[in-house]
Enzyme design. Structure first.
Site, PDB file in Angstrom:
ATOM      1  CB  SER A  93      47.171 129.595  64.642  1.00  0.00           C
ATOM      2  OG  SER A  93      47.975 129.879  65.755  1.00  0.00           O
ATOM      3  CB  THR A 224      41.492 131.505  67.185  1.00  0.00           C
ATOM      4  OG1 THR A 224      41.918 130.589  66.175  1.00  0.00           O
ATOM      5  CG2 THR A 224      40.020 131.807  66.950  1.00  0.00           C
ATOM      6  CB  THR A 257      43.058 124.722  70.682  1.00  0.00           C
ATOM      7  OG1 THR A 257      43.648 123.534  71.212  1.00  0.00           O
ATOM      8  CG2 THR A 257      43.503 125.886  71.517  1.00  0.00           C
ATOM      9  N   GLY A 258      41.268 123.580  68.492  1.00  0.00           N
ATOM     10  CA  GLY A 258      40.958 122.495  67.560  1.00  0.00           C
ATOM     11  C   GLY A 258      39.659 122.765  66.827  1.00  0.00           C
TER      12      GLY A 258
HETATM   13  N1  ASP Z   1      39.103 126.360  67.571  1.00  0.00           N
HETATM   14  C1  ASP Z   1      39.435 127.218  66.465  1.00  0.00           C
HETATM   15  C2  ASP Z   1      38.224 127.409  65.600  1.00  0.00           C
HETATM   16  O1  ASP Z   1      37.522 126.462  65.350  1.00  0.00           O
HETATM   17  C3  ASP Z   1      40.540 126.731  65.605  1.00  0.00           C
HETATM   18  C4  ASP Z   1      41.670 125.999  66.267  1.00  0.00           C
HETATM   19  O2  ASP Z   1      41.810 125.985  67.457  1.00  0.00           O
HETATM   20  O3  ASP Z   1      42.464 125.391  65.588  1.00  0.00           O
HETATM   21  O4  ASP Z   1      38.041 128.491  65.114  1.00  0.00           O
END
Ligand code: ASP
Length: 354
Positions: A93, A224, A257-258
């Site tokens: 990730s 990320t 995150t997310g």
């Molecule tokens: N926030 C990140 C993005 O949208 C991805 C993640 O945290 O899973 O790029």
């Protein structure tokens, strides 16, 4: 070989460290799990924390904490902790080994922010450089800009001596190929021989690093590889100051995150900082950000929340907290940190059972 130390020995060892000395690399920090506290726990003195919990937290936080505990700079500490995952080919990730975009190209995003100066730097859709957080820091410190993106961010990195490398590991290539094969029964790709399984899921993942030095200054970093199999050129919340990361030395540090698009729509990390400024604890402020995301989705008629976001934060009192939109007993949001009393993990709450 790792060496287990008791909490007492650990604190004594720290007290005995002079400036310039480092904690031995093999030391395993004594784990103190705080999962049962419903209120936000307090960190003790200088600390490095991250959005990674029990499984990866110690590995990520330790290199940064070693720098801090030997009198090093907070920014060096958060950067060092971020590069642990960026350089790890097993982590899908972040950085090297991250899942690629829909064309099989790994594009990385990262941001960094310094509390005392309120300076920040970020890179977006950066290809071929394993450690985007180091490049984000150079943007912050070696230019009077904040963002560099795409090919020009790569050129900037090369000027600073970074090597352009292939970031697509075999593991990531196979996952990408399976995703492609599983995309549609109306294209010319046949389904994966192993069956569809999890390939239908859009995988995400990011890491937030939270730092506080012994004088109470904050710094933060978010890095990320973004949403797996994204459209080339897409950047998420992670490199956007105020969305995936925000620091205000008078208030604290927050990261997200997310699902990045949702975090951007509310400028999530800035939102958390402002909620803390108004008196909410970090956990409450993170919860408020999750609620705001749900509220704007409901307002636009969305009944089913089919994504997840998580926030982590720490305030000036040293309270630390986290919250996410969806979760369950086995899958709760966590934040972990190392401070002078050892390695800790705190579990926050979530809005909906999943
Ligand atoms: N926030 C990140 C993005 O949208 C991805 C993640 O945290 O899973 O790029």
């Amino acid at each position: 070989m790792s060496t287990k130390v008791t909490r007492r020995k650990f604190v004594t060892a720290l007290a005995g460290l002079g400036a310039g000395s480092l904690l031995p690399a093999g030391v395993v920090f004594p784990a103190i799990k705080t999962s049962k506290t419903s209120s936000d726990p307090i960190v003790k003195g200088a600390m490095i924390g991250s959005s990674r919990g029990e499984k990866w937290g110690e590995k990520v936080n330790a290199p940064g904490y070693r720098i801090l505990s030997s009198g090093g700079k907070l920014l060096d500490a958060v950067e060092e902790s971020a590069t642990v995952t960026e350089l790890d080919p097993e982590d899908s990730s972040v950085g090297y080994g991250g899942l690629p975009n829909e064309q099989g190209v790994v594009q990385l995003d990262a941001s960094i922010m310094d509390g005392p100066t309120h300076n920040c730097g970020a890179v977006g859709a950066l290809e071929g450089i394993k450690t985007p957080s180091r490049v984000a820091r150079l943007v912050m410190e070696r230019t009077d800009h904040i963002y560099l993106v795409g090919k020009d961010a790569q050129k900037f990195a090369v000027m600073h001596g970074f090597k352009v490398e292939n970031l697509l590991t075999e593991k990531a290539r196979i996952r990408w190929l399976r995703w492609k094969e599983n995309m549609s029964d109306r294209d010319d790709w046949l389904p994966p021989a192993e069956g569809a399984e999890w390939y239908e899921k859009r995988l995400t993942g990011t890491i937030n690093i939270l730092g506080r030095d012994s004088e109470g200054n904050f710094a933060g970093l978010t890095t990320t590889s973004g949403l797996a199999f994204k459209i080339p050129g897409r950047i998420g919340d992670s490199p956007i100051i105020g969305a995936g990361l925000y620091v205000d030395n008078e208030v604290g540090v927050a990261g997200a995150t997310g699902r990045g698009e949702e975090v951007i729509r509310i400028l999530g990390s800035y939102f958390v900082i402002e909620e803390m400024r108004r008196g909410k604890s970090p956990g409450e402020a993170c919860k408020a950000a999750c609620e705001r995301i749900v509220a704007i989705n409901r307002r636009s008629g969305k009944k089913k929340i089919d994504f997840n976001d998580k926030f982590v934060a720490i305030n000036r009192k040293g309270q630390i907290g986290c919250y996410q939109i969806q979760g369950n007993k086995k899958w709760r949001p966590s934040v972990s940190w190392i401070d002078e009393s050892g390695f800790h993990v705190h579990y926050g709450g979530y809005l909906f059972e999943r």
